[in-house]
Design a protein around this motif. Structure first.
Motif, PDB file in Angstrom:
ATOM      1  N   ARG A   1       0.844  -1.201   0.000  1.00 42.97           N
ATOM      2  CA  ARG A   1       0.000   0.000   0.000  1.00 42.97           C
ATOM      3  C   ARG A   1       0.872   1.241   0.000  1.00 42.97           C
ATOM      4  NH1 ARG A   1      -4.437  -1.308   3.231  1.00 42.97           N
ATOM      5  NH2 ARG A   1      -5.132   0.823   3.457  1.00 42.97           N
TER       6      ARG A   1
ATOM      7  N   THR B   1       2.420   1.858  -3.522  1.00 47.92           N
ATOM      8  CA  THR B   1       1.573   2.380  -4.589  1.00 47.92           C
ATOM      9  C   THR B   1       0.981   3.732  -4.222  1.00 47.92           C
ATOM     10  OG1 THR B   1      -0.393   1.243  -3.798  1.00 47.92           O
ATOM     11  CG2 THR B   1       0.982   0.072  -5.373  1.00 47.92           C
ATOM     12  N   PHE B   2       1.015   4.055  -2.941  1.00 44.08           N
ATOM     13  CA  PHE B   2       0.446   5.333  -2.530  1.00 44.08           C
ATOM     14  C   PHE B   2       1.508   6.434  -2.574  1.00 44.08           C
ATOM     15  CE2 PHE B   2      -1.399   8.274   0.707  1.00 44.08           C
ATOM     16  CZ  PHE B   2      -2.525   8.592  -0.025  1.00 44.08           C
TER      17      PHE B   2
ATOM     18  N   ILE C   1      -2.167  -6.068  -5.011  1.00 45.27           N
ATOM     19  CA  ILE C   1      -3.179  -5.174  -4.441  1.00 45.27           C
ATOM     20  C   ILE C   1      -4.562  -5.794  -4.478  1.00 45.27           C
ATOM     21  CG2 ILE C   1      -4.390  -3.013  -4.794  1.00 45.27           C
ATOM     22  CD1 ILE C   1      -2.021  -1.716  -4.685  1.00 45.27           C
TER      23      ILE C   1
ATOM     24  N   LEU D   1      -4.641  -8.361  -1.787  1.00 46.64           N
ATOM     25  CA  LEU D   1      -4.650  -7.797  -0.436  1.00 46.64           C
ATOM     26  C   LEU D   1      -5.996  -7.177  -0.089  1.00 46.64           C
ATOM     27  CD1 LEU D   1      -1.106  -6.191  -0.438  1.00 46.64           C
ATOM     28  CD2 LEU D   1      -1.903  -8.031   1.059  1.00 46.64           C
ATOM     29  N   SER D   2      -6.665  -6.625  -1.091  1.00 45.49           N
ATOM     30  CA  SER D   2      -7.939  -6.004  -0.766  1.00 45.49           C
ATOM     31  C   SER D   2      -9.092  -6.988  -0.972  1.00 45.49           C
ATOM     32  CB  SER D   2      -8.134  -4.731  -1.594  1.00 45.49           C
ATOM     33  OG  SER D   2      -8.074  -5.030  -2.955  1.00 45.49           O
ATOM     34  N   GLY D   3      -8.749  -8.242  -1.089  1.00 47.47           N
ATOM     35  CA  GLY D   3      -9.778  -9.270  -1.109  1.00 47.47           C
ATOM     36  C   GLY D   3     -10.583  -9.361  -2.391  1.00 47.47           C
ATOM     37  N   ARG D   4     -10.102  -8.744  -3.455  1.00 46.98           N
ATOM     38  CA  ARG D   4     -10.869  -8.776  -4.693  1.00 46.98           C
ATOM     39  C   ARG D   4     -10.393  -9.863  -5.644  1.00 46.98           C
ATOM     40  NH1 ARG D   4      -9.257  -3.749  -4.966  1.00 46.98           N
ATOM     41  NH2 ARG D   4      -8.713  -3.925  -7.151  1.00 46.98           N
TER      42      ARG D   4
ATOM     43  N   ARG E   1      -4.864   7.170  -7.183  1.00 49.28           N
ATOM     44  CA  ARG E   1      -4.309   6.912  -5.852  1.00 49.28           C
ATOM     45  C   ARG E   1      -5.371   6.329  -4.942  1.00 49.28           C
ATOM     46  NH1 ARG E   1      -0.675  11.128  -4.954  1.00 49.28           N
ATOM     47  NH2 ARG E   1      -0.508  10.747  -2.741  1.00 49.28           N
TER      48      ARG E   1
ATOM     49  N   THR F   1      -6.038   2.585  -5.783  1.00 50.06           N
ATOM     50  CA  THR F   1      -5.068   1.577  -5.378  1.00 50.06           C
ATOM     51  C   THR F   1      -4.857   1.567  -3.875  1.00 50.06           C
ATOM     52  OG1 THR F   1      -3.189   3.058  -5.663  1.00 50.06           O
ATOM     53  CG2 THR F   1      -3.851   1.768  -7.567  1.00 50.06           C
ATOM     54  N   PHE F   2      -5.276   2.625  -3.218  1.00 52.71           N
ATOM     55  CA  PHE F   2      -5.094   2.673  -1.772  1.00 52.71           C
ATOM     56  C   PHE F   2      -6.293   2.074  -1.052  1.00 52.71           C
ATOM     57  CE2 PHE F   2      -4.739   5.006   2.355  1.00 52.71           C
ATOM     58  CZ  PHE F   2      -3.528   4.443   2.726  1.00 52.71           C
ATOM     59  N   ALA F   3      -7.370   1.926  -1.762  1.00 47.59           N
ATOM     60  CA  ALA F   3      -8.614   1.440  -1.165  1.00 47.59           C
ATOM     61  C   ALA F   3      -8.420   0.102  -0.464  1.00 47.59           C
ATOM     62  CB  ALA F   3      -9.680   1.320  -2.240  1.00 47.59           C
ATOM     63  N   ASP F   4      -9.000  -0.028   0.692  1.00 48.64           N
ATOM     64  CA  ASP F   4      -8.915  -1.305   1.397  1.00 48.64           C
ATOM     65  C   ASP F   4     -10.221  -2.089   1.209  1.00 48.64           C
ATOM     66  OD1 ASP F   4     -10.749  -0.084   2.923  1.00 48.64           O
ATOM     67  OD2 ASP F   4      -9.586  -0.045   4.764  1.00 48.64           O
ATOM     68  N   ARG F   5     -10.356  -3.162   1.961  1.00 47.30           N
ATOM     69  CA  ARG F   5     -11.503  -4.057   1.787  1.00 47.30           C
ATOM     70  C   ARG F   5     -12.840  -3.351   1.880  1.00 47.30           C
ATOM     71  NH1 ARG F   5      -7.978  -8.494   2.869  1.00 47.30           N
ATOM     72  NH2 ARG F   5      -9.257 -10.276   2.278  1.00 47.30           N
TER      73      ARG F   5
ATOM     74  N   SER G   1     -14.155  -2.464  -1.441  1.00 45.67           N
ATOM     75  CA  SER G   1     -14.095  -3.478  -2.492  1.00 45.67           C
ATOM     76  C   SER G   1     -15.253  -3.434  -3.472  1.00 45.67           C
ATOM     77  CB  SER G   1     -14.008  -4.879  -1.874  1.00 45.67           C
ATOM     78  OG  SER G   1     -12.729  -5.089  -1.345  1.00 45.67           O
TER      79      SER G   1
ATOM     80  N   VAL H   1     -14.698  -0.513  -5.827  1.00 42.46           N
ATOM     81  CA  VAL H   1     -13.519  -0.696  -6.675  1.00 42.46           C
ATOM     82  C   VAL H   1     -13.800  -1.766  -7.727  1.00 42.46           C
ATOM     83  CG1 VAL H   1     -11.103  -1.405  -6.720  1.00 42.46           C
ATOM     84  CG2 VAL H   1     -11.934   0.029  -4.862  1.00 42.46           C
TER      85      VAL H   1
END
Lengths: 216, 216
Positions: free
Chosen positions: A135, A138-139, A188, A191-194, B135, B138-142, B145, B148
DNA sequence: CGCTAATCTAGAACAAGTTTCAGACTTGAT
DNA sequence: ATCAAGTCTGAAACTTGTTCTAGATTAGCG
């Protein structure tokens, strides 16, 4: 004159608007400074291994590494810098580890895929740490470009190693860049579960085909 | 019973730990609510067009869109949600625009590359906006989801459109996923000044070759 | 119309990254 | 050993994302 001489071009106040050289020759660090730096990186990795990006709180890192907050910021001008440096650190380990057991695949594509999957498995063992590092990577904005570039070079080196290419052609370098893109972005999504682990595997294998396309 | 009935499954308190359905059928919005939502997205895009990610400050967005801070958070549970929604919005425009002039290329790979380069040129006109959106993405977390994923589906649709493929094979879908990875990551390297426009072009063209590899 | 539940507003409060500052401490040179 | 210059510390302040609250408003129903 100075004491604990200027930590390094890298480790120095300028937090954001600076524009210094990459790190051609990092001015030497005192032993105590080297130790501090090490403690900080260790604390960072440790906290990251727990709760990921959010768990790496600057105040906590400072406390864990027995350093004042201001000092932490002198060494790493932002949380992102700190995490990217942590990634550099981990990547070195990784490269060392990977070097020991070269991939077995017949083709370059297979070897690269195998190497990346090995790295991926390592990341799976510390998903929170992976989260924090990726994270941050990429941030990162322009102020971290030199450091991010360094990470990129290191990754490129790992891939070229796996290919067994001494003198890659420009085309091959393009393929390697695309592989890196895919690698980061696939991480990514995982990591974000997608995306599932299986999905990441497929993506890696798919992109690695580009190597056969540019090398034969 | 209620007034300005529940804004939608999406636009509702649950900020982080929630797990609601994507957006199968968004409960209808009042006109005034629709207007508010629009104002917010507009303010977001406007602020982003100036200073990029950092310039989109929640208080400012709230003020610009004539909405209380609490209301802003009811519509978009975080800055990331807001920016991802902004991206959805922009992507729709983009898809509409692209539809009008289908790419000319002979092969599917050429058409996809052409389409992506066209999109890239559009982003270059608003680099700050691009920065903020990418940004955030790609920074988004679960917790983001679903949104995204929606962006990802939209992007996939654009690429498949360009390919002119009605029923893509699993292999082709893999290639498309890899292209998306490359697209996002290449944008990031460009936005953070680590890759030139020319470099992005090469990367896109390189990865698009995967299509020929899976389709012929 | 009058009610009721939900929404919106204004503003305070909180959290974590970042900056700042005065004073104690180190270091290398004289 | 002494000194000047640069570092480190501890603590407070500042910024911006996020949460919370009490009260004013609004929408739809009977």
């Amino acid at each position: 004159m100075p004491a604990e001489a200027k930590v390094s071009a890298k480790v120095n106040k300028p937090a954001k608007v600076e524009a210094r050289a990459a790190a051609p020759a990092s001015p030497p660090l005192t032993e105590r400074q080297e130790a501090r730096r090490r403690r900080i990186l260790h604390a960072s990795a440790q906290l990251a291994s727990r709760g990921g990006f959010d768990a790496v709180q600057m105040r906590e890192v400072a406390e864990s590494s027995q350093v004042a907050l201001g000092t932490l910021y002198r060494y790493f001008p932002s949380k992102i810098h700190l995490l990217v440096a942590t990634m550099q650190d981990q990547l070195e380990h990784m490269h060392g580890t990977l070097r020991k057991k070269p991939p077995q695949g017949e083709t370059a594509a297979e070897r690269v895929a195998e190497t990346l999957m090995r790295a991926f498995r390592a990341l799976q063992r510390e998903p929170h740490l992976a989260d924090a590092m990726v994270r941050a990577l990429t941030f990162a904005d322009r102020s971290v470009s030199p450091e991010v570039d360094q990470v990129s070079r290191q990754t490129t080196a790992i891939i070229l190693d796996a290919m067994g290419q001494e003198n890659p052609t420009p085309e091959q370098l393009s393929a390697v860049r695309v592989i890196e893109h895919t690698w980061h972005s696939a991480l990514i999504t995982w990591l974000s579960g997608r995306a599932s682990i299986a999905q990441v595997k497929i993506d890696i294998e798919t992109v690695c085909r580009l190597i056969d396309l540019t090398a034969p």
